[in-house]
Design an enzyme around this catalytic site. Sequence first.
Site, PDB file in Angstrom:
ATOM      1  N   LYS C  95       0.876  -1.180   0.000  1.00 19.75           N
ATOM      2  CA  LYS C  95       0.000   0.000   0.000  1.00 19.75           C
ATOM      3  C   LYS C  95       0.902   1.216   0.000  1.00 19.75           C
ATOM      4  CE  LYS C  95      -3.084   2.762   2.808  1.00 19.75           C
ATOM      5  NZ  LYS C  95      -3.875   2.892   4.042  1.00 19.75           N
ATOM      6  N   GLY C 156      -8.853   9.096   9.316  1.00 22.03           N
ATOM      7  CA  GLY C 156      -9.259   9.285  10.706  1.00 22.03           C
ATOM      8  C   GLY C 156     -10.415  10.244  10.915  1.00 22.03           C
ATOM      9  N   ALA C 183      -9.698   5.106   3.748  1.00 20.18           N
ATOM     10  CA  ALA C 183      -9.674   6.310   4.592  1.00 20.18           C
ATOM     11  C   ALA C 183     -11.015   7.026   4.613  1.00 20.18           C
ATOM     12  CB  ALA C 183      -8.605   7.295   4.137  1.00 20.18           C
ATOM     13  N   GLY C 184     -11.368   7.475   5.786  1.00 18.69           N
ATOM     14  CA  GLY C 184     -12.538   8.324   5.962  1.00 18.69           C
ATOM     15  C   GLY C 184     -13.802   7.602   6.357  1.00 18.69           C
ATOM     16  N   ASN C 205      -9.632   1.525   9.421  1.00 26.26           N
ATOM     17  CA  ASN C 205      -8.878   1.197  10.626  1.00 26.26           C
ATOM     18  C   ASN C 205      -9.467   1.891  11.848  1.00 26.26           C
ATOM     19  OD1 ASN C 205      -6.951   0.823  12.657  1.00 26.26           O
ATOM     20  ND2 ASN C 205      -5.252   0.945  11.274  1.00 26.26           N
TER      21      ASN C 205
END
Lengths: 256, 256, 256, 256, 65, 65, 65, 65
Positions: C95, C156, C183-184, C205
């Site tokens: 990644k 995040g 993400a997001g 995550n």
Amino acid sequence: MRRFYGEMLPNGLMLGTAQYPSPAVMASAFRESGAAVATVSLRRENAQGSGQVFWDLIRALDVRLLPNTAGCHSAKEAITTAHMARELFSTDWIKLEVIGHADTLQPDPVALIEAARVLSQDGFKVFPYCTEDLVVAERLIEAGCEVLMPWGAPIGSALGLNNPFGLRSIRNHFPEIAMVVDAGIGLPSHAAAAIEMGFDAVLLNSAVAKAGDPVSMARAMACAVEAGRLAFDSEPLPARDMAAPSTPVLGQAFLS
Amino acid sequence: MRRFYGEMLPNGLMLGTAQYPSPAVMASAFRESGAAVATVSLRRENAQGSGQVFWDLIRALDVRLLPNTAGCHSAKEAITTAHMARELFSTDWIKLEVIGHADTLQPDPVALIEAARVLSQDGFKVFPYCTEDLVVAERLIEAGCEVLMPWGAPIGSALGLNNPFGLRSIRNHFPEIAMVVDAGIGLPSHAAAAIEMGFDAVLLNSAVAKAGDPVSMARAMACAVEAGRLAFDSEPLPARDMAAPSTPVLGQAFLS
Amino acid sequence: MRRFYGEMLPNGLMLGTAQYPSPAVMASAFRESGAAVATVSLRRENAQGSGQVFWDLIRALDVRLLPNTAGCHSAKEAITTAHMARELFSTDWIKLEVIGHADTLQPDPVALIEAARVLSQDGFKVFPYCTEDLVVAERLIEAGCEVLMPWGAPIGSALGLNNPFGLRSIRNHFPEIAMVVDAGIGLPSHAAAAIEMGFDAVLLNSAVAKAGDPVSMARAMACAVEAGRLAFDSEPLPARDMAAPSTPVLGQAFLS
Amino acid sequence: MRRFYGEMLPNGLMLGTAQYPSPAVMASAFRESGAAVATVSLRRENAQGSGQVFWDLIRALDVRLLPNTAGCHSAKEAITTAHMARELFSTDWIKLEVIGHADTLQPDPVALIEAARVLSQDGFKVFPYCTEDLVVAERLIEAGCEVLMPWGAPIGSALGLNNPFGLRSIRNHFPEIAMVVDAGIGLPSHAAAAIEMGFDAVLLNSAVAKAGDPVSMARAMACAVEAGRLAFDSEPLPARDMAAPSTPVLGQAFLS
Amino acid sequence: MPTISINGERLFVEAQTLEALLQDQGFSGSVATAVNENFVPQTLRASHQLNEGDRVEILAPMQGG
Amino acid sequence: MPTISINGERLFVEAQTLEALLQDQGFSGSVATAVNENFVPQTLRASHQLNEGDRVEILAPMQGG
Amino acid sequence: MPTISINGERLFVEAQTLEALLQDQGFSGSVATAVNENFVPQTLRASHQLNEGDRVEILAPMQGG
Amino acid sequence: MPTISINGERLFVEAQTLEALLQDQGFSGSVATAVNENFVPQTLRASHQLNEGDRVEILAPMQGG
């Protein structure tokens, strides 16, 4: 722009008279914005006649008045208040508010329809403050209303147009009815969007009165309403998902 | 409203000159809107000198010119076009477009940064047409750009501001940089919203030129930009989730 | 569901391994969610070998690993990190993150494309963390990427899909390319919406690791991905502006 | 997940029985989704007893039944229908629909409140199909309703949650009341979003019955509801405007 | 005796090769190495001579998103 | 001598009519009146007899939204 | 007599310089020029020699967005 | 012999009660009944006399959303 009970307004800006830092600022906001309509209210008078000062001020604005029944929680209360307002302000226009929910000031649809029917029969020209509910709208029209005032968002929230689908829907289902988006407008872009959708006017108060500079915000709203009106009448370019060049591609040089 | 390479503009409306029904309509649109800036382009001239007619027309508008490099697909091509534009239009302002995607006309960030660097060093005042990408923005600023022109939506789409979060983000991350929302604006409410966010200007073309009535739509956009500017400077009431009455609750009558 | 460099994954959930309250919670989150892929990273080892504990834990998960180059600010740094990761984790999947903006961790498109090209030539299977920019996407594909990982919103932020138009656009422009929204994502509805749009997977995550109950949130995300996948494959009813009864109107009784 | 008139349901999926390609497909959709509740209706029976086939089918599903009063345009009609349904389906649960607008099937709030009051007094457990109107909600609760079923969007529109603000508002104002988002849901992400907001269940029909593959769409919806429920109970990470790294920055290597 | 930096810390070390350095410093598990920002594969550690001022990075698996 | 409430305040008043009450209490400007929640127009104030326990509302223009 | 391309069209021309070319071809108004993808300023047109195969671009103002 | 309407269709019927009507017309399964827009429970069908012009509704389970 549709007529309001047969009357043509010079523009689609209706402005409240509450919550300004001072009467002088309020007067300037009206002068600078050229608002077509001022909403006013009633309160208990004291022996010193303190309501008369406001009354003198408001008459000097030389603007169409639209008294409201703010604070009424029942049809009966709203009807009595409407009668008092008609005598006091010498107008049969009444912004009919019947509060149904103390927190959000959302209208009570049942009492609203009832009060609208009684007042229409009594010769009032009723401007009911309502939601975007199509069925309530239909009942209000059956009750005699020729104007509807659906909210954009809760009063004083400055959230804009919370339910654009619902507003488009109410606007499109009753093409003959003059409509004002009342409450919730916080920015000129909200006001312009309402007019672009086909609404005839917007009514706002705290967005102007509680801005840092109410006078220039009043002018901003006047500009926005004019922008929306011009756009609505200009047959705007429809939005489309795909992109197109805005510079003609003919005669393109080869420089690479 | 920030300066554009040290220059104060009378207002935040930049208008394209393409796609009008006629030159006369275009001229009226500029006159009626008072647009501060006109974007122009270059094309292959023929021996009849047909480009000269447009040139005479555009000079008569008496408006600041911003030539573009529309149609260029590489840094090299854009740079050469910029030089030709500088000589032809007698201005070191250049709207830098480097197309990266044929369908959507989305800019090529790599070539854009490269061309911006070379042109800035050559004394140009570069107005790069970019996306809301913060990193590309930072590189463009490092390359010498004092103005950025992020898109609202794909060119000609009339979709408005597709990514409000991204636009707020780019606006807030570079407070010193003058910014213009370029492309995608279809309605006055879009233009007003961009200025309310803190953008200094909007650049639009097809929303005006391809409206049913381009002249009144041009005026609509001028009003919207003024509305947004006034609102931005008026310290608007912040939006809030909960509702509040806009009529003071003191002295409420009991009529129920 | 497209293949990832020729490899079929059992499902479209990729889960990060950072920020859990404890290693045991992390292990449970993976077990309960059945996530197909775990992202991992590298850090400076100390003489106590504290990285080895994590390594043992992660191998016990028996899940496909996708090491990242988080924290790298240049192509060079990312390339070196990728090589170290390949050796350490025995996988040529990487990644690729090249941070371009310290605050938002937005990728640097120029360095990203460069690193992707070098790594692809070195035999890596590059999963580039990118934005929804179509032109950068095209360059990454030209550089050898067979997978793209556009963001939904800043890392995040839990904001979901900030630019649905842009995501639909990137998804539709490159129909052959496997894509992961990275993400997001903060809620299952965000994850489901991404898959419904045609994305092949989501990578998240903090939405899991920082939830009050990471294990049940991990299960929630697994359900959401499955829901989105099933819906995408079920040919959903298209949305429409008008309403229709969902009960057949034949044989309707007259009881009024 | 709140109780429905004291009764705990195994999950928050309520599924309609109309518009499936065949009875067998309908039965599979119920089996595969494990829906907790099936909505049913009444129609004029013929001498061949064709309604009995459906009745046998529905009893074999072994699922809680929720008969509706679809197609009723007055309180009287809805009340009579409710009584017939109670006898026929041997349940005092009734989904109360009183149509107020023929096109959109939007409920008539006045007749709805009236019918809800009469039926509650007659011992029915009323599930009123309503809008997100807070005042109507309050009146329905006063009328005896312990469950509310606000719409997401017009029936059959598949538009999802048209007014998220309004739905959050109704959800938060009556924390004790079990609520089902009924109508308008088209995709699993809509269903998940409703549950994430705090709704206890969703009721949908055409999104499943009219999908290309109703059975797998039914499963998709079941997964989405489970995802939403798990997420609601997991204390999700709140969204925030700013970005944060999801990989710890300690021990970062210097490789640049 | 060269002065090198290991994971950002300066040390005097006796090791002549990267392999020896790892042993001397007690790194026994799964690690990956870079010297002066260039990857040094495990197979080349024994032959990789260290020089004065070298910057050595020794990385191990960690959590990541 | 009746006890009535004026704008929520209880008072002993001598006035027999609404008109007289307004004069006695010094209301001279533009006001509208209601008694026991029913509107009493200006033209009927002189003939409107007050009774023990009447609730009189006297309202004047104020700001509104 | 060189063959050059003017705005994409191939022509035999007698002009030796860019300046002469513009005159011969009847371009009199405001134009900007490039040869072989490089800008040639107005001040250098007279001294700019044309060669066989040159690609000349002669551009004028046009509408743009 | 009364003329009544059954599910919107007018018929001459011999049945004197709702129960008899159902039997005569061959309705044997699960149905619910209303006469003149009022619900008639199953237990009252035998005693419910039919009159000229009655509007009878006989409903059965159907699909619904």
